[in-house]
Design a protein around this motif. Structure first.
Motif, PDB file in Angstrom:
ATOM      1  N   SER A   1      18.051 -48.160 127.022  1.00 37.10           N
ATOM      2  CA  SER A   1      16.770 -48.531 127.150  1.00 37.10           C
ATOM      3  C   SER A   1      16.702 -49.413 128.336  1.00 37.10           C
ATOM      4  N   THR A   2      17.538 -50.458 128.260  1.00 37.45           N
ATOM      5  CA  THR A   2      17.419 -51.644 129.405  1.00 37.45           C
ATOM      6  C   THR A   2      17.672 -50.950 130.711  1.00 37.45           C
ATOM      7  N   ILE A   3      18.853 -50.284 130.682  1.00 36.68           N
ATOM      8  CA  ILE A   3      19.041 -49.525 131.868  1.00 36.68           C
ATOM      9  C   ILE A   3      17.755 -48.787 132.490  1.00 36.68           C
ATOM     10  N   MET A   4      17.284 -48.040 131.363  1.00 39.37           N
ATOM     11  CA  MET A   4      16.290 -47.186 132.200  1.00 39.37           C
ATOM     12  C   MET A   4      14.860 -48.245 132.676  1.00 39.37           C
ATOM     13  N   ILE A   5      14.616 -49.094 131.894  1.00 43.52           N
ATOM     14  CA  ILE A   5      13.501 -49.873 132.266  1.00 43.52           C
ATOM     15  C   ILE A   5      14.082 -50.616 133.469  1.00 43.52           C
ATOM     16  N   LEU A   6      15.216 -51.113 133.696  1.00 37.01           N
ATOM     17  CA  LEU A   6      15.547 -51.459 134.926  1.00 37.01           C
ATOM     18  C   LEU A   6      15.449 -50.606 136.153  1.00 37.01           C
ATOM     19  N   LEU A   7      16.136 -49.475 135.826  1.00 38.43           N
ATOM     20  CA  LEU A   7      15.805 -48.641 137.263  1.00 38.43           C
ATOM     21  C   LEU A   7      14.459 -48.070 137.210  1.00 38.43           C
ATOM     22  N   GLY A   8      13.639 -48.074 136.386  1.00 43.27           N
ATOM     23  CA  GLY A   8      12.268 -48.027 136.619  1.00 43.27           C
ATOM     24  C   GLY A   8      11.443 -48.976 137.437  1.00 43.27           C
ATOM     25  N   ILE A   9      11.875 -50.341 137.209  1.00 46.54           N
ATOM     26  CA  ILE A   9      11.594 -51.403 138.049  1.00 46.54           C
ATOM     27  C   ILE A   9      12.280 -51.348 139.160  1.00 46.54           C
ATOM     28  N   ALA A  10      13.441 -50.957 139.627  1.00 46.66           N
ATOM     29  CA  ALA A  10      14.087 -50.823 140.751  1.00 46.66           C
ATOM     30  C   ALA A  10      13.369 -49.923 141.700  1.00 46.66           C
ATOM     31  N   LEU A  11      12.935 -48.728 141.030  1.00 46.46           N
ATOM     32  CA  LEU A  11      12.320 -48.036 141.576  1.00 46.46           C
ATOM     33  C   LEU A  11      10.738 -48.290 142.141  1.00 46.46           C
ATOM     34  N   TYR A  12      10.233 -48.827 141.350  1.00 45.14           N
ATOM     35  CA  TYR A  12       8.935 -49.121 141.531  1.00 45.14           C
ATOM     36  C   TYR A  12       8.827 -50.238 142.712  1.00 45.14           C
ATOM     37  N   GLN A  13      10.072 -50.899 143.064  1.00 49.45           N
ATOM     38  CA  GLN A  13       9.953 -51.928 144.177  1.00 49.45           C
ATOM     39  C   GLN A  13       9.468 -51.073 145.559  1.00 49.45           C
TER      40      GLN A  13
ATOM     41  N   LEU B   1      16.926 -54.498 148.910  1.00 45.03           N
ATOM     42  CA  LEU B   1      17.661 -55.562 148.439  1.00 45.03           C
ATOM     43  C   LEU B   1      17.334 -55.667 146.806  1.00 45.03           C
ATOM     44  N   VAL B   2      16.108 -55.716 146.557  1.00 43.66           N
ATOM     45  CA  VAL B   2      15.893 -56.019 145.294  1.00 43.66           C
ATOM     46  C   VAL B   2      16.166 -55.124 144.178  1.00 43.66           C
ATOM     47  N   ALA B   3      15.958 -53.672 144.795  1.00 42.00           N
ATOM     48  CA  ALA B   3      16.213 -52.398 143.925  1.00 42.00           C
ATOM     49  C   ALA B   3      17.854 -52.495 143.876  1.00 42.00           C
ATOM     50  N   ILE B   4      18.526 -53.041 144.686  1.00 42.00           N
ATOM     51  CA  ILE B   4      20.098 -52.896 144.427  1.00 42.00           C
ATOM     52  C   ILE B   4      20.581 -54.114 143.407  1.00 42.00           C
TER      53      ILE B   4
ATOM     54  N   THR C   1      19.410 -52.620 140.016  1.00 39.60           N
ATOM     55  CA  THR C   1      20.662 -51.949 139.687  1.00 39.60           C
ATOM     56  C   THR C   1      21.941 -52.583 139.148  1.00 39.60           C
ATOM     57  N   ALA C   2      22.191 -53.405 140.272  1.00 38.65           N
ATOM     58  CA  ALA C   2      23.481 -54.162 139.950  1.00 38.65           C
ATOM     59  C   ALA C   2      23.425 -54.864 138.538  1.00 38.65           C
ATOM     60  N   ILE C   3      22.204 -55.318 138.034  1.00 40.04           N
ATOM     61  CA  ILE C   3      22.105 -56.082 136.741  1.00 40.04           C
ATOM     62  C   ILE C   3      22.349 -54.695 135.633  1.00 40.04           C
TER      63      ILE C   3
END
Lengths: 252, 493, 175, 137, 138, 81, 520
Positions: free
Chosen positions: D48-60, D83-86, D89-91
């Protein structure tokens, strides 16, 4: 004691709440603190005077740089004090009462160790990034220092305090902590020797190839590095001492 | 009045204080040590005598250490008639007492003699400091110094009795001086607007009301507890645990006289007699003093210990002085001032005698003294003269001072107090003369003394002879004292 | 050589973090990376001697493995979701402790295996004692899933010399 | 259009993450013992964390095509957003690395501490007791 | 209701900070266990930090970092700075110091509590006091 | 006016602080304290005090909690109150 | 050096501590010389600063060179130092006392904490730096930071002692944190209403916006006062002090007892005078049923009496001294709140004199402990014979405590009692006198014990904490201990004799404050 405590607490609480009604509303723009001359000056003039986008860093390291120097000294004091109070120099023959840590396994765990090995370099580079980019983004010497210290704490957690002490021995810790303050106060001292007041960085432009305002900016980075040195060393030292009852052997 | 600025008062005061250093340094060599005591004593007397002509000329000698120790008040010495008289008495008697002390201390094989002589010298300096003090603060300073410096002397024997005596001594003196004098003094300072100088004839005059005056007077009179006014008197009998030279000099001359001296200063220098006359408050002090006179005499009658009897006698005599000055009449004040000297000579003789008896015969109690006059005739003769002086009978100096006191009472118109004088004189006679009577006039078979007992050592006997002779001489030549006293009261004789 | 590699990896990380490409900040980055390389380059890789080529191959394969693992994670979560939310889910919960021996020798390989087991449906690594893995499986099905396929994948990446000679000894039962 | 698409996708990812979170939370309550609960917590948490983070990365990237005055400015935006998205994703990679480690560490601690796992063979033996054990260590 | 609208709602932060502070302070004074006292102390200190940070909040303001386009690298230039757009930085600066002080105090106090445990074998204040009573001392 | 998010966080803060002080297991208390620190860090991030939030995350939720746990390990875990 | 002297006061100890960290850890013998050098430099800078202040009045030093806005008339945006004669005096006291104690510590630190000498000296120097910084700074928040430095160092300096010391240090941590936090909170309350942090500016804003009656400012003053009172151990809040000072190592007690409480009192005065202003502090506020300063003076009277009585009931020398300190704190707080110039003068003068009095007594007691191995009164039998010089110095200190002329204790009492009379606070005057008498009883009990030789049958079994004091005792007093002791004793008399000079210095600083006419 309980009754007394309750009384003291109730009294103080009532006192504080009494004044609450007098406060400007939360988030108001023109309260004395927010709309006052002081904070307005900081926000408005910061780039003109210091060329640092992060106002907090500018205020921290320049306008109120003296505060921050002593904040670093506070950290240094904490490190020294914990060593002075807790450190067991090997002659404490008094039998220790039992503690939870005594029945911990000796062997470091493979998974944890491997994870830490992967994370620590990244953590360290991130810490240095935080330190170096304190001018542009949240962070600075203190946060970077704590993270760097945390990376050593992580080593100690994964591989035992002794393993971490091999990298950062007690002597090195002290030297590093003192060096940090020396960097900070030394910067100030250089200003003083150049004929201006203590911590008046702009005079550094005489010895740095920059104009006075960029000299302020660079000097801030310099002193933040000093802060990071001290904080790194002391954070690790605090953990190492507390996790081993000052013996610096074994540990969690 | 002409003022001479000269450091002589300082030197006079320091003479004995500086002597402490060689006394301590040569503590191992008693003869050398005592020689320093003597030279200091003579130096001091010389310096005092040097100033005497000036003072008699009506000039005033001043010396200032610190210009302003608190705002408006210097740390200053000033020698006037009253101080001169007191100094003269004290420094003369110091030499005699030193001589006596040598005989006594060695005769009685006392220990720690170096400490004894050192603190003796310090006490003398403090006494002179009080005598020379130009203002209330300076006086207080030396007053406290005296209390402390005499403590090791009082507790010289360092035994249980000395501990009790010393404790009482300090408790009374310190608590009264801190508890009463200090606030009164600060109140005066505040009320007078920052002036504490004695020379103006009452710096508090016209600045306080009757009630304040009464309270302040009471605070001062009880606060200077060295004067032994009841109920703050009981340190004095307790302090008799000290070696006799101490009792003699300090509790007949220096300490107690400092107490009454301070009270005289308060009346003359702080309030000013003229100002006090405008209010009817001093009479309270008179009655307290009168009460003390009678009661202490009655107690003295009941005492069997010779030194204690002398002590209670001293309390009574001191209250004479307080009484005299509180009458506010010129004669009364003159009498008081004279009585300082007269009583000093008489009482020191008596103490010397008591000490000589102890050294020679090891007797402390009066009941043991039957027939002692036969074995120690010189001593007891001197004792007789001393008692005469204290009672106030001719041909001794005591008569003169008492005469002035009685005159002062009549001048002030307090007939009740006159009765006090009469009764107390009778009581004085009643507690002294029987001793003399039993010593000389008992039947031979009642004598408790073997013929083997001789007079005390020469060093003891000579001083007491001298003082007894002085008592007599003062009767015939009181002129110089009267001159000095008149400088204060402003009345020529 | 090894340290140069670490340095460039770190520099990459730095650039991602920093996003500022002016010379001042880049020089700071180089400095920091040098510092970290000096401080803790020994931690990143166990085998210092390996060639860049083999590392590249491993990295490439690892990315492929990671994407497979990501799918496994999704499956694992769906599994948990099913167990947790379906009314009869709890009946499927038949937890047991499984032990098995691995043929992997390198610590990193064991580590990747253990992490993968934890991330895949129904199993969690409790402990590694030498070569022996102690696994907690939430159901028989999950326990049966530990058939060595994963181990083979990992071996193919990190220890290709092991080949097919992996001897997986799965032991059922509980401790 | 681009913006809406990005928003929908990232929203879906985030919502999916939340659903998995819910599952993990329910599992945490329903599962019988410490170990099974750790399954739920450890796994649900990761994805769930990964998905939320990816969602945020995409939303950038949602306002990538906002009004840009020049191509240079466009790339400037893109650079910042990328850069923010990366970073985000790194997180998530970091999460993938650390989350199983913490699950493992907790379970190992419980195991070493002598906590008996609830097993299917003697299912009804000490269910209550295990249920009471806290996940403190 | 008037009261609620004027005193509670716009100043909710201040109310909570007082409550937190009182919770912490009560723990500091009245708790028996030394570590509990220290937890109370940490809560107490964070409450004060909360108070300070609340001072610096501005409605609708952003973090106190100037944008890059306001900082074109040159000294004078770029967009003008609107004060209302940035949160008050001063409380933040002050509170950084306060946080550091907090952790320094906490570390030192924890070291002391370890030493106390070493000496008395317990962290409960009443147990320690009862042990002290047995010692011959003033 | 205060955003609802703020209010929720503040209420949670009070709850966690009370829990941290009431739990008798000191290890659990330290952990709850870590949660408390983390919440307050969120609160500050929300209040636009990013630097403070960053520091609190590193110090409060990180180092403080770790040294507290270390102390609990080196002393006693059970508390009487 | 002249213009930069104020910063050197604070920097010298700081750099000294760093130097010890660099070289002292390895070469332990260098620790003391470094400490002495740093403190001497600090003293020299203090003297230089003070001379400048005397010559030309208030001395302002801008850290970081940040000038005030609007051509120096506006608010301060940086941090500034401000030295007037009062703070100069306190700085002199700090520098002198710390130097003396450092000399004194030569043998003691090695004996008390053999294996942590460098750490001890580092903390020592940093404590001095903190105290000096608190005194000199003009920024309310900077003061908090320095306050925490001095607090942390003092916690540690206490905790290196015996096991009881650790416990009392822990209590001190709790109380000290509450105190410091209250102070911080008070500053926050001021900040929220004024928006500035410089003390002068806060005052200016309060005056300009007429904020004196606002609840926030009122609460801020209460909070700051409470905080400072806790730190200075004002009577109902004193509980941490006696144990902390009496179980700590000798040197710690000797350094902290004279300095820490005094500096806090200075801070209180500073807050009253500079931040809130005398009008605010001393005038009755309409909403308050009780006159503010009356209340504080009453409290301090109670503090004086209670401290004295508690001191009387203690048989341990160090404990007894600590309770006397509590009484003395009452003197100064009361004096400062008497609302007249004399009282303020007396309070400041008493800060100076009490620092040296306490120093002298603590040093003497330290010598006694080093020589006899215990600090109970019973152990002092026959000490006048055994160590006459020490006891003489002790006597001077004690006389000063009692308040006998010509020691400085007398003169401070003089001003305080005078001020009390002027203000009509008779209970305060009574309490002062009572406490003097109590001190007399306390000290003469000791003198008696020390003066009279031991009596048979009275010998009690020596009971003391073997942890607290080293068992092996010194044969003779080392000169490193005797010299500071005697210097402090002589200082007491010098301060007494030249008290008027000091008072004039104080008055010159107070002149600018326009004390309203005396209430008498």
């Amino acid at each position: 004691m309980k009754g007394l405590a309750l009384f003291a607490v109730a009294f103080t609480g009532a006192l504080l709440l009494y004044a609450t009604g007098d406060f400007p509303d939360w988030g108001s723009l023109d309260s004395p603190a927010n709309g006052g001359e002081l904070s307005t000056h900081y926000i408005k003039e910061v780039r003109k005077e210091t060329e640092v986008p992060n106002i907090v860093t500018a205020v921290l390291a320049d306008y109120r740089g003296f505060d921050t120097m002593f904040e670093t000294v506070v950290v240094f004091v904490a490190g020294i004090a914990i060593i002075a109070v807790l450190r067991d120099f090997g002659n404490g023959s008094r039998g220790y009462p039992p503690a939870l840590a005594n029945n911990l396994p000796e062997e470091p765990d493979l998974i944890v160790t491997q994870t830490c090995n992967l994370v620590i370099p990244v953590l360290q580079i991130f810490a240095l990034y935080v330190l170096a980019h304190g001018h542009h983004s949240p962070g600075g010497g203190f946060q970077g220092g704590v993270m760097l210290g945390a990376s050593y704490i992580l080593i100690a957690l994964a591989n035992g305090v002794e393993a971490a002490m091999k990298i950062l021995s007690e002597r090195k810790i002290l030297l590093m902590a003192a060096t940090g303050i020396l960097i900070y106060s030394g910067t100030g001292l250089v200003c003083l020797l150049l004929g201006e007041n203590f911590l008046d960085y702009h005079v550094l432009s005489r010895i740095l190839p920059t104009d006075p305002i960029m000299a302020r900016s660079h000097a801030m980075l310099f002193v933040e590095t000093g802060v990071a040195f001290t904080v790194t060393a002391v954070m690790f030292s605090i953990y190492a001492n507390l996790a081993t009852r000052g013996t610096l052997k074994g540990g969690l | 009045m002409e003022t001479i600025t000269s450091p002589i008062p300082l030197f006079a005061c320091l003479a004995s204080l500086l002597a402490v250093i060689p006394i301590v340094a040569f503590g191992k060599n008693p003869n050398l040590r005592e020689s320093f005591t003597f030279s200091a004593g003579f130096a001091k007397l010389t310096l005092v005598l040097l100033m005497l002509p000036w003072v008699l000329d009506g000039k005033i000698v001043e010396f200032t250490f610190v210009d302003e120790i608190v705002k408006g008040v210097p740390l200053q010495f000033r020698v006037d008639g009253l101080g001169m008289l007191f100094t003269l008495v004290a420094s003369t008697l110091w030499i005699l007492t030193s001589l006596y002390a040598i005989g006594y201390m060695r005769g009685a094989h006392e220990g720690s003699q170096t400490r004894f002589f050192a603190f003796f010298a310090v006490s003398l300096s403090a006494t002179l400091g009080v005598a020379f003090a130009a203002n209330l603060l300076t006086m207080y300073l030396f007053y406290e110094m005296l209390s402390l410096a005499t403590f090791p002397l009082v507790t010289h024997h360092q035994d249980r009795e000395a501990r009790t005596g010393g404790r009482t001594y300090l408790t009374y003196l310190l608590s009264t001086s801190i508890g009463f004098v200090l606030p009164a003094m600060i109140y005066c300072y505040w009320k007078s607007g920052g002036n504490m100088d004695f020379s103006t004839g009452g710096f508090l005059a016209e600045k306080v009301g009757p009630t304040e005056s009464l309270v302040l007077l009471l605070l001062f009179v009880f606060g200077f507890a060295k004067s032994g006014v009841m109920p703050f008197h009981s340190w004095l009998p307790n302090a008799m645990v000290a070696p006799t030279p101490v009792s003699a000099l300090l509790h007949a001359v220096a300490v107690v006289k400092v107490g009454v001296f301070c009270i005289i200063r308060v009346f003359t220098g702080v309030f000013g007699t003229d100002f006090l006359k405008t209010m009817d408050v001093a009479v309270v002090i008179s009655w307290i003093a009168g009460f003390t006179v009678i009661v202490s005499s009655l107690i003295a009658l009941t005492q069997d210990n010779l030194k204690r009897r002398l002590a209670f006698s001293t309390i009574g005599q001191l209250s004479y002085i307080v009484l005299g000055v509180s009458l506010l009449s010129t004669f009364g004040v003159t009498g008081s001032i004279l009585h300082i000297a007269m009583h000093a000579c008489g009482k020191i003789t008596l103490f010397f005698c008591a000490g000589a008896i102890y050294v020679a015969a090891h007797k402390k109690y009066i009941s043991e003294l039957v027939g002692i006059g036969r074995v120690m005739p010189v001593t007891m003769s001197a004792f007789f003269i001393g008692s005469l002086s204290v009672i106030g009978l001719p041909v001794t100096g005591g008569l003169i001072s008492k005469f002035y006191l009685v005159m002062g009472t009549m001048q002030a118109g307090h007939m009740g107090l006159l009765a006090v004088f009469l009764v107390s004189s009778i009581l004085n006679a009643a507690y002294f003369l029987p001793i003399v009577y039993k010593a000389f006039l008992c039947r031979p078979e009642e004598s408790q003394f073997e013929p083997g007992i001789k007079e005390a050592p020469l060093a003891c006997v000579v001083p007491l002879c001298i003082t007894s002779i002085m008592s007599v001489l003062l009767f015939f030549f009181p002129g110089i004292l009267l001159d000095l006293a008149s400088l204060i009261t402003g009345v020529g004789n | 050589m090894y340290q140069v590699l670490v340095f460039f990896l770190l520099l990459l990380t730095w650039v991602i973090f920093s996003g500022l490409f002016d010379p001042f900040h880049l020089s700071l980055g180089v400095l920091s990376c040098l510092l970290v390389t000096w401080m803790s380059s020994g931690m990143l890789f166990a085998d210092r001697a390996a060639s860049v080529w083999s590392r590249g191959r491993q990295a490439f394969l690892l990315i492929g493995y990671a994407s497979w693992l990501l799918w496994q994670i999704v499956l694992a979560n769906v599994h948990i979701l099913k167990l947790a939310l379906s009314p009869s889910g709890l009946e499927e919960v038949r937890p047991r402790v499984v032990r098995f021996r691995t043929g992997l020798r390198s610590e990193f390989g064991k580590f990747v295996l253990a992490q993968s087991i934890t991330l895949t449906p129904g199993t969690v690594t409790i402990k590694i004692i030498g070569d022996e893995f102690v696994i907690h499986a939430i159901s028989r099905l999950a326990a049966d899933g530990l058939d060595g396929a994963m181990e083979a994948r990992i071996a193919a990446i990190f220890e290709p010399e092991l080949g097919d000679h992996l001897a997986v000894v799965a032991e059922g039962g509980h401790s | 259009m681009f913006e809406i698409t990005i928003s929908i996708i990232s929203g879906a990812l985030i919502c999916g993450g939340l659903v998995f979170f819910l599952g993990a939370a329910v599992g945490l309550v329903r599962f019988p013992d410490f170990y099974t609960r750790m399954h739920s917590a450890g796994k649900g948490d990761t994805l769930s964390t990964i998905m939320i983070l990816l969602g945020i990365a995409l939303y950038q990237f949602h306002d990538l095509f906002r009004e840009a005055h020049s191509l240079e400015e466009f790339f400037e935006h893109f650079k910042i957003e990328l850069l923010v998205a990366i970073k985000v994703t790194a997180i998530s990679v970091l999460i993938m690395l650390t989350s199983p480690t913490s699950t493992h560490a907790l379970m190992e601690a419980g195991y070493d501490d002598g906590m008996e796992p609830f097993t299917c063979e003697d299912e009804d033996a000490d269910e209550n007791q295990n249920g009471k054990e806290s996940a403190g260590q | 209701m008037e009261f609620f609208e004027q005193l509670i709602i716009p100043k909710f932060n201040y109310w909570i900070y007082v409550i937190l502070m009182m919770i912490g302070m009560r723990a500091m004074i009245a708790k028996n266990n030394l570590v509990k006292k220290l937890i109370g102390m940490a809560i107490f200190q964070t409450a004060i930090i909360l108070f300070y940070v609340s001072i610096g909040v501005k409605e609708g303001a952003n973090i106190p970092i100037l944008d890059h386009h306001m900082m074109p690298g040159e000294i004078h230039g770029g967009d003008p700075v609107v004060v209302a757009e940035f949160a008050n930085p001063l409380p933040h600066v002050l509170m950084l110091t306060a946080i550091v002080v907090g952790v320094a105090t906490l570390g030192l106090a924890l070291a002391m509590s370890q030493k106390i445990y070493r000496a008395y074998g317990t962290l409960e204040e009443d147990d320690i006091l009862s042990q002290i009573k047995l010692e011959p001392n003033d | 006016m205060i955003p609802a998010f703020d209010i929720i966080l503040l209420v949670f803060l009070v709850v966690t602080s009370v829990i941290a002080l009431r739990v008798r297991d000191l290890l659990a208390a330290s952990m709850v304290f870590g949660i408390y620190s983390f919440l307050i860090c969120l609160l500050w991030a929300e209040m636009t005090a990013v630097d403070v939030a960053f520091t609190e995350a590193a110090v409060g939720a990180g180092v403080s909690t770790v040294i507290m746990v270390a102390t609990v390990y080196q002393t006693a875990r059970r508390s009487k109150d | 050096m002249g213009e930069q002297a104020p910063i050197v006061i604070v920097l010298a100890p700081l750099f000294g501590a760093l130097l010890i960290a660099f070289v002292g850890i390895r070469f332990k013998a260098l620790c003391l010389p470094v400490t002495l050098g740093a403190l001497s430099l600090s003293l020299a800078a203090t003297v230089e600063t003070f001379r400048t202040v005397l010559a030309r009045g208030e001395f302002v030093y801008l850290l970081g060179g940040w000038k005030r806005l609007q051509e120096g008339d506006g608010i301060s945006i940086g941090i500034e130092y401000r030295v007037d004669t009062i703070s100069g005096l306190v700085l002199l006291v700090i520098a002198a006392v710390s130097l003396l104690v450092a000399i004194y510590s030569r043998t003691r630190v090695v004996a008390d904490t053999p294996d942590r000498v460098p750490y001890y000296y580092m903390l020592y120097l940093l404590l001095v730096a903190g105290l000096a910084g608190m005194t000199i700074t003009n920024d309310a928040f900077n003061l908090y930071v320095l306050l925490e430095i001095s607090s942390l160092t003092s916690y540690a300096l206490i905790a290196v002692g015996s096991r009881r010391a650790v416990l009392s240090a822990f209590n001190y941590v709790i109380m000290g944190t509450i105190g410091a936090s209250f102070y911080l909170l008070g500053i926050g309350y001021l900040y929220i209403k004024t928006g500035v942090l410089n003390m002068q500016d806060i005052h200016a804003v309060i005056i300009a916006n007429d904020l004196a009656e606002s609840p926030s400012i009122r609460v801020a003053s209460v909070l700051i006062l409470m905080g400072v009172w806790i730190k200075m151990a004002f009577f109902p809040l004193h509980a941490w002090l006696p144990n902390a000072y009496s179980y700590s190592p000798t040197t710690t007690g000797a350094l902290m007892a004279p300095l820490v409480t005094k500096v806090m009192i200075y801070i209180m005065i500073r807050m009253m005078v500079t931040v809130f202003g005398l009008d605010y502090s001393f005038r009755a506020t309409p909403g308050m049923p009780l006159h503010w300063s009356n209340l504080v003076v009453t409290l301090s009277s109670i503090a004086i009496v209670a401290g004295s009585v508690m001191a009387l009931s203690r048989r341990d020398l160090k404990k007894m001294l600590t309770y006397i300190i509590i009484a003395e704190v009452g003197y100064m707080v009361g004096g400062a709140w008497l609302a007249n110039e004399k009282g303020m003068t007396g309070a400041v003068y008493h800060i100076v004199s009490d620092a040296f009095m306490t120093l002298c007594l603590f040093l003497a007691v330290g010598v006694i402990i080093a020589r006899t191995g215990q600090s109970r009164i019973e152990g002092m039998n026959g000490l006048f014979k055994k160590m006459p010089l020490t006891m003489a110095a002790f006597t001077i200190g004690a006389l000063s405590m009692i308040g006998l002329p010509p020691t400085c204790g007398f003169f401070s009492k003089w001003y305080l009692v005078g001020a009390g009379i002027e203000a009509g606070q008779w209970h305060y005057v009574g309490a002062l006198l009572f406490s003097s008498l109590m001190n007399a009883v306390i000290f003469f009990r000791i003198f008696e014990m020390a003066y009279f030789p031991k009596e048979v049958n009275e010998a009690e079994p020596a009971c003391f904490d073997p942890d607290a004091h080293p068992l092996e005792t010194l044969e003779k007093t080392p000169s490193s201990m005797a010299i500071p002791l005697w210097i402090s004793a002589v200082t007491l008399i010098v301060l007494g004799v030249f008290n008027y000079t000091i008072v004039q210095w104080i008055a010159s600083a107070l002149q600018s404050l326009n004390f309203f006419p005396a209430a008498g």
